[in-house]
Design a protein around this motif. Structure first.
Motif, short mmCIF file in Angstrom:
data_model
loop_
_atom_site.label_atom_id
_atom_site.label_comp_id
_atom_site.label_asym_id
_atom_site.label_seq_id
_atom_site.Cartn_x
_atom_site.Cartn_y
_atom_site.Cartn_z
N GLY A 222 0.84 -1.20 0.00
CA GLY A 222 0.00 0.00 0.00
C GLY A 222 0.87 1.24 0.00
N GLY A 223 1.87 1.24 0.88
CA GLY A 223 2.76 2.40 0.99
C GLY A 223 3.53 2.66 -0.29
N THR A 224 4.13 1.61 -0.84
CA THR A 224 4.97 1.84 -2.02
C THR A 224 4.13 2.20 -3.25
N ILE A 225 2.95 1.60 -3.36
CA ILE A 225 2.08 1.93 -4.51
C ILE A 225 1.66 3.40 -4.45
N VAL A 226 1.24 3.83 -3.27
CA VAL A 226 0.79 5.22 -3.16
C VAL A 226 1.94 6.19 -3.38
N LEU A 227 3.10 5.85 -2.84
CA LEU A 227 4.25 6.73 -3.04
C LEU A 227 4.63 6.83 -4.52
N THR A 228 4.56 5.68 -5.21
CA THR A 228 4.84 5.71 -6.64
C THR A 228 3.85 6.62 -7.36
N SER A 229 2.57 6.53 -7.00
CA SER A 229 1.62 7.39 -7.73
C SER A 229 1.81 8.85 -7.38
N ILE A 230 2.27 9.13 -6.16
CA ILE A 230 2.55 10.54 -5.83
C ILE A 230 3.73 11.04 -6.66
N ILE A 231 4.74 10.18 -6.83
CA ILE A 231 5.89 10.60 -7.66
C ILE A 231 5.43 10.85 -9.09
N ILE A 232 4.58 9.96 -9.61
CA ILE A 232 4.05 10.17 -10.97
C ILE A 232 3.30 11.49 -11.05
N LEU A 233 2.49 11.76 -10.02
CA LEU A 233 1.72 13.00 -9.98
C LEU A 233 2.65 14.22 -10.05
N ILE A 234 3.70 14.19 -9.22
CA ILE A 234 4.64 15.31 -9.20
C ILE A 234 5.32 15.46 -10.55
N LEU A 235 5.71 14.31 -11.14
CA LEU A 235 6.37 14.36 -12.45
C LEU A 235 5.46 14.99 -13.50
N THR A 236 4.17 14.63 -13.50
CA THR A 236 3.29 15.19 -14.52
C THR A 236 3.12 16.70 -14.32
N ILE A 237 3.02 17.11 -13.04
CA ILE A 237 2.87 18.54 -12.80
C ILE A 237 4.10 19.29 -13.31
N PHE A 238 5.29 18.74 -12.99
CA PHE A 238 6.51 19.44 -13.42
C PHE A 238 6.71 19.38 -14.92
N SER A 239 6.42 18.23 -15.51
CA SER A 239 6.64 18.12 -16.96
C SER A 239 5.72 19.08 -17.69
N LYS A 240 4.51 19.26 -17.15
CA LYS A 240 3.58 20.22 -17.76
C LYS A 240 4.14 21.64 -17.65
N LYS A 241 4.67 21.95 -16.47
CA LYS A 241 5.24 23.28 -16.25
C LYS A 241 6.40 23.51 -17.21
#
Ligand SMILES: Nc1ncnc2c1ncn2[C@@H]1O[C@H](COP(=O)(O)OP(=O)(O)OP(=O)(O)O)[C@@H](O)[C@H]1O
Ligand SMILES: [Mg+2]
Lengths: 284, 256
Positions: free
Chosen positions: A253-272
Motif C-alpha cells: 500500500g505504501g509503495t504503490i501510493v508513493l509511486t503514484s505521488i511521484i508520478i503526480l509530481i512528475l506530470t505537474i513538473f513536466s507540464k510546467k
C-alpha cells in the motif's frame, strides 16, 4: 525480480490481482474524481474494514468459513454504499454529511468486532496497509469476476454515466434514470474497493482510485484520454509498488501510493516545463 | 392539420407553490409554433419555475400543461425540447471533457440504453457544433473556452437532438455586447432558417424587444402576453406596475 513473482504461487496471485485493480481502480476512479466523490471512496473503505473485522471475528470465535473476511468486507461495502445513497437523498443540501456518518460508522463497527474477537489479529495489519502475500487463488478468482462485472457495466452504461457526471440536471431533464445509474455506479465503487483492499489496504485504497486520475487530468484532453492515462499511471504504480514493496519488505500500500505521488509530481513538473519551453519559443 | 393549429406549449390555469410560497398563480399561456417568445420579469418572478414546470421537473399543483398537443403526463418525446439552463455555465470548469464529448451528451437519451453512438450520431454532433460556429474547437477541453464560447457549446448540445422548441434561461449573462449580438443572430438563424421555436428568458428587455416577436411578462401572474409592438407601446408606468418597482427601459422598435 519479476520472475520471483512467477516462481511462487502466492506472488503470482498478488501480481495478477495487482494488474486487475490497477485497471479497474483508476478506471472507475475517473468517474469518482470528476463527480467530486473522492471522499466517498474513503468512507466505503472504512465500512469494508468493518466487514473484514466482522469476518475475522466469525473466523476466530466460531471458525466459520462460509463468510471469509473478503466476502464480509464486500458485503458491508455494498450495504454501506446503499446507505450513503439513502443519506444523500435525506440530506439533499448537505450531501457530504453522508461521508463522516458512514466513515465513523465503519470505524465504530471495526473497533467493536476487533475487541469482540479479543484484540488485534495479526492479519489486521495487512488489511490496513496491504500485503504482498495475502491474496489466495480464491480471492484472485473473485477479483477476476469483479473486474469482468465492472468492465461490462461501464461499457454498457458509459454514455449515461458520463452525461450524469458532467451535468446531472441535464441528464434528469433528458429522461435519464439518474438515480438508478448513480446506484449502479456506487455499487461498482464498493466492489472495486473491496477488491483492492487486500493489496493496497483500507487506508490507502482511495488513493489508488484518485491519485492516478489527479495526474492524468493535468495532461489529458477529454474524458476518454483521462481514463486512458489514469489506467496507465495506475498500472505503473501497482507494478512498481508491488516490486519495491516485496523487495524492501514494506506493505505494498505504501509503495504503490508513493509511486503514484511521484508520478503526480512528475506530470505537474513536466507540464510546467512544457509550458515554459513552448512559451519561450513563442516569444522568440 | 390539427397539430399545426394547436400550440406547442399550453398552460391551463397553472399554479405552483414551493412549500407555502406561491411562485406562479393561474397562468394561462400558449406558445404557437415558430414563436420567438421573450419571457421577462423581476428576480423571483417565477420564470425559472415556469420552465421547470414545462420540462416536467416540477408538477403543477393546479391546472394542466400540454406539450405538442399532448398532456404533459403522457408526453414522451422529450428530445423535441432543448434546454439551456440558467446554471449551464456553473459546471465544474476543471471537468476533463472535449467539446465533442459534451455535445454528444445531447444525444445520449435519444440513442437509448444499451445502444452506442453511430457514425450518423457523430456527424450530428459535428453539424451542431458547426451551426453555432465553433467547429475548430471540437477537440478542445470545454474548461479552456471563454464563457460566451461555452454558452454556444451548451446551445449546440441542446440542438444536436433536433428540437422543435429551444428554451434558454438567461443565456447572455456574463457575455460581452459584441457576443450578445452574435448570439441573437444565431437565435434568429435558428428561428427562421431551422424553424425552431424559441422561449428565451432575459433581463435585458431592450435587446429582447428588438429580437423577439412576442413578450410574456411574469411576476407571479402573467401580466402581459402579446406581440413585441404591443409591449413596446406599454407605458413605463404600466411596466413598473408589472415589476412591482419603478423601471427604466429603452424599448427598441422591432427590426423586421
Ligand atoms: N427550490 C426552491 N425552493 C423554495 N422556493 C423557491 C425555489 N426555487 C424558487 N423559489 C422561489 O420561487 C420564486 C420564483 O423563483 P424563480 O427561480 O422561478 O424566479 P425567476 O423569475 O427565475 O428569478 P431570476 O430572475 O432571479 O432567475 C422565488 O420567490 C423563489 O424564492
Ligand atoms: Mg431564474
Amino acid at each position: 525480480m519479476l520472475n520471483l513473482f512467477f516462481t511462487y504461487d502466492f506472488l503470482q496471485n498478488t501480481f495478477y490481482t495487482g494488474l486487475l485493480i490497477g485497471l479497474i481502480g483508476p478506471l472507475l476512479g475517473t468517474f469518482v474524481v470528476v463527480r467530486r466523490l473522492s471522499l466517498i471512496a474513503d468512507a466505503l473503505s472504512h465500512v469494508t474494514l468493518g466487514g473484514i473485522a466482522f469476518g475475522l471475528f466469525l473466523e476466530k470465535k466460531y471458525g466459520v468459513l462460509f463468510l471469509s473476511p473478503f466476502y464480509a468486507g464486500m458485503g458491508f461495502s455494498v450495504v454501506g454504499s446503499i446507505f450513503i445513497e439513502r443519506l444523500r437523498s435525506v440530506y439533499k443540501a448537505y450531501q457530504e454529511l453522508a461521508i463522516p456518518i458512514i466513515l465513523s460508522g465503519g470505524v465504530g463497527l471495526s473497533v467493536i468486532f476487533i475487541s469482540l474477537a479479543d484484540g488485534f489479529n495479526t492479519d489486521l495489519y495487512g488489511y490496513l496497509f496491504g500485503s504482498v502475500t495475502a491474496v489466495s487463488r480464491n480471492d484472485l478468482w473473485s477479483i477476476v469476476v469483479i473486474t469482468i462485472i465492472v468492465l461490462t457495466v461501464l461499457f454498457l452504461f458509459y454514455k449515461e454515466l458520463f452525461m450524469l457526471s458532467f451535468d446531472e440536471e441535464h441528464a434528469v431533464v433528458s429522461g435519464i434514470h439518474s438515480k438508478r445509474i448513480h446506484f449502479i455506479f456506487i455499487v461498482l465503487t464498493a466492489l472495486v474497493i473491496s477488491a483492492s483492499i487486500r493489496i493496497v489496504g483500507v487506508l490507502l485504497v482511495s488513493a489508488l482510485m484518485t491519485l492516478p486520475v489527479a495526474a492524468s487530468i493535468r495532461i489529458a484532453k477529454g474524458f476518454k484520454q483521462t481514463i486512458f492515462f489514469s489506467v496507465i499511471f495506475g498500472e505503473l504504480s501497482v507494478i512498481i509498488g508491488l516490486l519495491t514493496g516485496y523487495y524492501f519488505e514494506i506493505p505494498p500500500g505504501g509503495t504503490i501510493v508513493l509511486t503514484s505521488i511521484i508520478i503526480l509530481i512528475l506530470t505537474i513538473f513536466s507540464k510546467k516545463l512544457w509550458n515554459y519551453f513552448t512559451r519561450k519559443t513563442v516569444i522568440q | 392539420m390539427f397539430t399545426l393549429t394547436s400550440p406547442i406549449v399550453r398552460f391551463n390555469h397553472v399554479s405552483y407553490a414551493y412549500e407555502s410560497k406561491h411562485a406562479l398563480q393561474d397562468i394561462n399561456l400558449d406558445i404557437p409554433t415558430g414563436a420567438f417568445l421573450g419571457l421577462v420579469g423581476p428576480n423571483g418572478g417565477g420564470k425559472t419555475t415556469l420552465i421547470k414546470l414545462l420540462l416536467g421537473l416540477l408538477k403543477p399543483q393546479q391546472g394542466s400543461i400540454e406539450l405538442f398537443g399532448e398532456k404533459i403526463e403522457n408526453f414522451k418525446k422529450w428530445n423535441k425540447i432543448g434546454f439551456v439552463s440558467q446554471k449551464a455555465n456553473s459546471f465544474n470548469r476543471g471537468f476533463p471533457a472535449t467539446v465533442r464529448e459534451v455535445v454528444s451528451t445531447g444525444l445520449t437519451a435519444n440513442v437509448g440504453y444499451f445502444r452506442f453512438f453511430t457514425k450518423q450520431h457523430k456527424q450530428k454532433v459535428e453539424h451542431a457544433v458547426d451551426l453555432v460556429g465553433m467547429k475548430e474547437y471540437l477537440d478542445t477541453n470545454i474548461g479552456s473556452l471563454s464563457g460566451g464560447q461555452q454558452q454556444r457549446i451548451f446551445i449546440a448540445r441542446s440542438l444536436v437532438s433536433d428540437p422543435s422548441l429551444l428554451i434558454l434561461d438567461e443565456p447572455t449573462v456574463g457575455i460581452d455586447t459584441e457576443n450578445v449580438k452574435k448570439f441573437y443572430d444565431l437565435l434568429h438563424q435558428l428561428n427562421e432558417e431551422n424553424n425552431i421555436s424559441l422561449l428565451l428568458v432575459s433581463h435585458d428587455i431592450g435587446t429582447m424587444t428588438k429580437h423577439a416577436n412576442g413578450i410574456a411578462c411574469l411576476n407571479k401572474q402573467l401580466h402581459f402576453h402579446g406581440d413585441t409592438e404591443a409591449f413596446a407601446r406599454l407605458s413605463d408606468n404600466q411596466l413598473s406596475n408589472f415589476y412591482g418597482h419603478p423601471l427604466q427601459v429603452v424599448t427598441h422598435q422591432h427590426e423586421h
